[in-house]
Design a protein around this motif. Structure first.
Motif, short mmCIF file in Angstrom:
data_model
loop_
_atom_site.label_atom_id
_atom_site.label_comp_id
_atom_site.label_asym_id
_atom_site.label_seq_id
_atom_site.Cartn_x
_atom_site.Cartn_y
_atom_site.Cartn_z
N ASP A 41 4.29 -2.21 0.97
CA ASP A 41 5.53 -1.47 1.24
C ASP A 41 5.59 -0.18 0.43
OD1 ASP A 41 6.20 -3.51 2.98
OD2 ASP A 41 7.67 -4.43 1.62
N SER A 45 5.54 3.48 2.08
CA SER A 45 6.65 4.41 1.83
C SER A 45 6.16 5.71 1.21
CB SER A 45 7.69 3.77 0.90
OG SER A 45 8.27 2.66 1.51
N ALA A 54 1.96 6.28 7.21
CA ALA A 54 2.29 4.94 6.72
C ALA A 54 1.13 3.99 7.01
CB ALA A 54 3.56 4.44 7.40
#
Length: 159
Positions: A41, A45, A54
């Motif tokens: 994550d 990000s 991403a």
């Protein structure tokens, strides 16, 4: 020209340890499913925020491969920290060449440009560890006489 070190020199073993510390810090989060999810994550990000792209959505196979890679690299890093040998630098340089090749392949096929950051480090540590072997071709890669530098916590000479 940048001076290089002979593989049997203590300074070369410091470079082997430095690459091991980098691996330990960067890949430890990949070693388990519980640590990989937040790392994924955060990387995704960061890639989005920097305009580099991403990471793909998580799936069980991606998590498995990340955990396998993370586990193996963590164990390999600990070995190089506990018992650094010149041959470990040679093998790590070869492994980094392979990692860089697969990262370049992924980048050429549309992977997030965030990989460029890791690619650069792989190439740099690969060169630092392989160029001395190329320049000192007569060095025995199986030299098991190498020891941690005097004053290093792992040096047991005189204890």
């Amino acid at each position: 020209m940048i001076p290089t070190l002979a593989p049997e020199r203590p300074a070369y073993l410091r470079a082997v340890r430095a690459s091991a510390w980098y691996d330990l810090v960067v890949t430890s989060g990949f070693a388990t499913p519980w640590t990989y999810v937040p790392v994924h994550d955060a990387l995704s990000s960061s890639g989005s925020a920097l305009g580099l792209g991403a990471l793909p959505q998580l799936d069980p196979v991606q998590v498995l491969y990340a955990n396998l890679m993370g586990s193996v690299v963590v164990v390999w890093a600990v070995l190089r920290l506990v018992r650094p040998l010149p041959v470990h630098g040679l093998l790590d340089g070869i492994a980094r060449t392979l990692f860089a090749a697969w990262q370049a392949y992924a980048l050429a096929h549309g992977a997030t440009r965030l990989l460029w950051l890791f690619f650069g480090v792989e190439v740099m540590f690969g060169l630092v560890q392989l160029v001395p072997w190329w320049r000192h071709r007569n060095t025995n890669p199986l030299n098991t006489e190498a020891r941690p530098a005097v004053g290093h916590p792992l040096n047991t000479e005189g204890v």
